[in-house]
Design an enzyme around this catalytic site. Structure first.
Site, PDB file in Angstrom:
ATOM      1  N   GLU A   1      30.687  32.548  33.292  1.00 33.08           N
ATOM      2  CA  GLU A   1      30.429  32.893  34.890  1.00 33.08           C
ATOM      3  C   GLU A   1      30.154  31.528  35.452  1.00 33.08           C
ATOM      4  O   GLU A   1      29.393  30.748  34.723  1.00 33.08           O
ATOM      5  CB  GLU A   1      29.475  34.067  35.022  1.00 33.08           C
ATOM      6  CG  GLU A   1      29.105  34.182  36.590  1.00 33.08           C
ATOM      7  CD  GLU A   1      27.911  35.253  36.712  1.00 33.08           C
ATOM      8  OE1 GLU A   1      27.177  35.445  35.653  1.00 33.08           O
ATOM      9  OE2 GLU A   1      27.569  35.781  37.831  1.00 33.08           O
TER      10      GLU A   1
ATOM     11  N   LYS B   1      32.261  39.291  42.108  1.00 32.40           N
ATOM     12  CA  LYS B   1      31.160  40.216  41.801  1.00 32.40           C
ATOM     13  C   LYS B   1      30.607  41.164  42.658  1.00 32.40           C
ATOM     14  O   LYS B   1      30.553  41.266  43.786  1.00 32.40           O
ATOM     15  CB  LYS B   1      29.985  39.356  41.440  1.00 32.40           C
ATOM     16  CG  LYS B   1      28.944  39.607  40.568  1.00 32.40           C
ATOM     17  CD  LYS B   1      27.976  38.481  40.055  1.00 32.40           C
ATOM     18  CE  LYS B   1      26.850  38.984  39.065  1.00 32.40           C
ATOM     19  NZ  LYS B   1      26.114  37.591  39.111  1.00 32.40           N
TER      20      LYS B   1
ATOM     21  N   CYS C   1      28.608  39.591  34.764  1.00 30.62           N
ATOM     22  CA  CYS C   1      27.513  39.635  34.447  1.00 30.62           C
ATOM     23  C   CYS C   1      26.644  40.990  35.025  1.00 30.62           C
ATOM     24  O   CYS C   1      27.194  42.079  34.255  1.00 30.62           O
ATOM     25  CB  CYS C   1      26.540  38.524  34.918  1.00 30.62           C
ATOM     26  SG  CYS C   1      24.892  38.285  34.314  1.00 30.62           S
TER      27      CYS C   1
END
Lengths: 623, 623
Positions: free
Chosen positions: A43, A118, A170
């Protein structure tokens, strides 16, 4: 059909896309030579992640986006997945600036073929994703779609076959506390395997927790899971976060297939959907393993931080106590003993024991060493201040002489060491100096602002005093020679700033660290209030809650009222002394909650809840 | 039918619900006597708003919730609307803790009849709502509802009639940059009038901007609008935010009906839906009005901050320069001259002019004053450091003497003043001392860590040097006597730490403040990059962008290469010297972007974009 994966764990330099791009380019070219189908990077591998409000610099964003394009151009003959910032210049973010996304890019045949942004934005501890980025959750809401419909796996042609990849970032996998579960949604929507690219700092036993979380995500639907994280350090000014990597490839059932070595650039390769099922063992958790991780993390963090600030030499005050002994050990491991300058700065109050312990430590570590006494300037300062007379410049002409208390005099010594000697030496050597404070001191403000609060970095300020002793014991157990002599463990912890703090008479700090460290941890890391503590004390559950010997409290506190007095003393110290932490140096974060921007504080004064006051009244009587 | 409204502007003490509750109780009882139908208090009027991670303390949340209940109990015979924290203990927030809401409560007949939670969560500058609270936007998403359906006005019986009130919180009205517009939705869904409760800090011309925003919100559908904001100061450690109140009742068309006085507890009452239409004038914007607001804000902020930290006396270093002169004026206005202790600390490098200017300022302000020379300890320190010899404690026994450069010696003086004298005096007087730094210095690191970076509060660190002069000029124009003498404006700004900085020879700081202040503002407040600056320089738009005289740049910089060199020098100073800001004291925030937790930084080193390098290459030639 089989897919060859290369999971690339790289050190990301935050704020330096040029350097990060070069590293990515070289890994891609290796992957091509190796015949990998998909090469994966962490990321925010281009810009870095913890870069403060540099996200608001549009030129920097454009620069990163141009590197995204250049990475895409490298994707002839293989698929590249990497994390970077993306922007939609036609739209604004909720801060009125260009709308930005924390994006997982996928490129193939020289082109970006997918941008997954995300979904879950962490907003606790050091994380601030909503401050800078627009989530896919908001995009779904704007389009009147459910998140479940919005989040879809990516379809890619690999070796002539259409494959569905569940790309996530994540927090998307750490969904336990959210109402949305992106990994499960991706699998429900047909993903054959999951890629999670992360920029996830090391914390205590986090790798182990991640292994459990992955297994849980795969409970309903099995699938291979590739987790790619970076190494390096990233900072928010007040805290330095350690990135150990921990890049892992998991089998369909969440068992470990392969894992990168920690704190270094590494690549692990695997063939997904092959008949082979490699399984490696999960590291067994133990106190020793924790200590080993802590020690390697602290040394790595120090080394990388010095690299970041382009300093190679460290000055360190050595009092002969356990804190400066541990700090000087860590610094000499990080920088090499030849780059460490130990300084002992005695006044009349320093004992022969500690002076000789300081020297012995410097000898053990083979440091550069000097003794610079502060007695003369200390005496001069006391005299100069005591002779200072203020005159009111009005008709009254009122005069006022200064009077120095014992505490005033103690602080003069500490400031003389921190601001006159150490800062002076560091400046002359073109070095920086080390802050030796531990978390117990930082929490209670048992420190002097502009004295021992000073320094460029605080390596052990996220370790309570008892943890400092523990780590020294561990180091003694793994080093070939005894680093920390027995006397260091035997003498009482003391600031040695006045005759009252004479360690030769056994006088030391006003704390029972075996209890107060646990109380502080409850306040700082568990976010408990004096109300919770007093409730536990009253109903008898406190020892168990804190993990204390059950007899300690009754033996240490002769009465309920002494317990309450001590509780309020510690709470008050913790709250009031935030003013010192505001001006304290960066702390290497290793706990569940480090002082700095991890734990965000405000100068509020001291407050007790109505329940607390009621319980106290019942316990002690009176009003 | 008519509705009688009381809009209560109160000072909220963050972290002290007990005190805030008492204030609310007394206002409610006045409202009852007055026959008001609805009494309104600001957002987060019970807990305060900027309280760091104290939101994670469940006992504190429970305590606030019990006060919410007690406020509801006061609502016999009238409607109370107030802001506070609410929690749903059955659900978790996304940080895994109890789910909390930033809520507008409404109570009637002793009961809470409505809980409206905030829809738009600001997440820029000092705001962090998503860190702690769950928004109605997320609630709508969880229930599969559109926000438009979710946000509904509240129906209340007032004097026997069903009324529909559009209750909103702060950011809900500042929706320009959002895809959701809660005020418009409330009006579309039938609200007869809008209540907006806020906890909104003062910033430059914000009241005026708010008047415009309200008019815009009411463009499609007219309705009365009641805006209630608090006074006081709230802090996040690194910044102190000023709350001027600015509570305003607007007519249906957005014109001003009534407005509270700034920076004090105040109540404005009005009768909605009456035939009367009072209109007051909007304050006219002017440079003088800006200066007046700035001055009253800084003095108010200082006074409240001292109240907060329970300090009444201030020590202040007085060099005779303009910064310490302005600071000492502000502090004496805030605390009273009798509580201010001015200290002049000369070394051999201080001119007679500045020494006499320091004394004159202290006389003008009638401060307590003393002269405490630093020459002796300065000389001793130079000698002691130059005689310090390090010995490598290994077989080599290598020795190293310290050598002090001119800069090393300058910093010794500054640290001696900040850490030995001022800290020593403050400690002896049970006072705190003032940081006199301005924003130009803080930005460029033209300061000494543990020297003039020290202090408990920095009153002017959000003002550029040119703004410091401006404010002094304004003060001279409004005070009965001349406070700042002409010489102060004439002598060059100088640190006076070496023979090279001799103001008697006209030597001063290495900045052309009329340009560099504007350049710094572009970096800090406008978030521009050197790329943007160089582009403007190249295409000739820079002077206009910065608001400079068009001839300045060509006259000041003899060549393009000198311009670029200077640009890189300032960018580098700004970026690299963040390490000093990490350890700097709280700054009173008055600009669009104050250093501290308003502007969040990271130690990243210096970076130039590809575009920048390309432009520079084209401009200067070479590679």
């Amino acid at each position: 059909m089989e897919i060859n994966i290369a999971a690339c764990q790289i050190e990301v330099k935050p704020g330096h896309p040029d350097q990060n791009f070069e590293k990515i380019r070289s890994r891609v070219s290796e992957a091509k030579k190796n015949g990998d189908d998909i090469v994966i990077f962490p990321e925010m591998a281009v810009p870095g992640y913890i870069i403060g409000d540099e996200w608001e610099n549009s030129a920097f964003i454009n620069d990163c986006m141009s590197y995204n394009k250049r990475i895409a151009e490298l994707s002839e003959g293989l698929v590249i997945v990497w994390g970077s910032v993306d922007a939609d210049k036609q739209k604004v973010g909720e801060d009125g600036r260009i709308r930005k996304f924390n994006t997982a890019f996928t490129a193939q045949n020289g082109k970006i073929i997918s941008r997954v942004c995300k979904t879950l934005h962490p907003d606790y501890r050091e994380f601030d994703d909503d401050r800078h980025f627009y989530s896919s959750r908001k995009l779904a809401q704007d389009r009147g779609m459910s998140v479940r419909d919005y989040i879809q796996p990516l379809t890619v042609d690999i070796n002539g076959e259409e494959r569905k990849i569940g790309v996530s970032l994540c927090e998307d996998m750490w969904s336990d506390d959210y109402s949305i579960h992106p990994i499960e949604i991706l699998l429900d929507n047909g993903a054959e395997f999951i890629i999670n690219i992360s920029c996830s700092p090391w914390t205590w036993r986090k790798n182990d927790k991640r292994h459990r979380v992955v297994r849980q995500r795969l409970q309903a639907q099995k699938a291979p899971f590739v987790y790619v994280n970076n190494t390096g350090v990233q900072n928010n000014g007040k805290n330095i976060f350690l990135f150990d990597g921990g890049t892992t490839i998991y089998n369909r059932d969440g068992s470990l297939r392969d894992m990168c070595r920690e704190y270094r650039d590494d690549v692990i390769r695997t063939t997904l959907f092959s008949s082979r099922t490699d399984v490696i063992k999960r590291p067994v958790l133990s106190h020793e393993r924790d200590q080993e991780e802590l020690l390697s993390g602290l040394i790595y963090g120090l080394r990388k931080f010095f690299e970041l600030i382009r300093a190679s030499k460290a000055v360190i005050g050595m009092s002969g106590g356990v804190d400066s002994s541990l700090s000087s050990y860590l610094v000499s491991k990080a920088l090499g003993a030849e780059n460490v300058y130990g300084v002992n700065m005695p006044s009349e109050f320093n004992s022969d024991i500690t002076k000789s312990l300081a020297r012995r430590m410097a000898e053990t570590l083979r440091l550069n060493y000097a003794i610079v006494p502060i007695q003369d300037v200390y005496e001069y300062s006391v005299e100069q201040l005591e002779q200072t007379e203020f005159t009111r410049l009005d008709a009254s002409g009122v005069k006022k002489m200064l009077e120095l208390s014992s505490v005033d005099k103690e602080n003069i010594q500490s400031r003389d060491r921190g601001s006159r000697i150490l800062a002076g030496i560091a400046s002359a050597l073109d070095a920086v100096f080390i802050n030796n404070g531990n978390k117990s001191e930082v929490a209670t403000g048992y420190t002097t602002l502009y004295g021992d609060v000073n320094g460029a970095v605080a390596p052990i300020a996220d370790l309570y005093k008892t943890q400092v002793y523990d780590l020294c014991t561990y180091i003694n157990s793994v080093e070939k020679k005894q680093i920390f002599p027995d006397e260091l463990f035997d003498i009482p912890a003391s600031a040695e700033l006045s005759a009252e703090q004479d360690i030769e008479k056994g006088e030391g700090d006003p704390f029972a660290y075996e209890y107060h460290d646990k109380l502080l941890r409850a306040f700082i890391e568990w976010r408990l209030d004096p109300e919770d503590i007093l409730k536990g004390y009253t109903d008898g559950s406190l020892s168990d809650t804190l993990g204390m010997d059950r007899n300690f409290l009754s033996e240490y506190f002769a009465s309920d009222s002494l317990f309450v007095e001590d509780l309020e003393r510690i709470w008050r110290l913790y709250k009031i002394n935030y003013f010192k932490r505001i001006q304290a140096p960066p702390i290497i974060a290793v706990s569940k909650r480090a002082f700095g921007f991890d734990l965000r504080e405000s100068q509020l004064g001291v407050y007790y809840t109505q329940n607390y006051k009621e319980m106290k009244r019942k316990l002690l009587g009176g009003d």
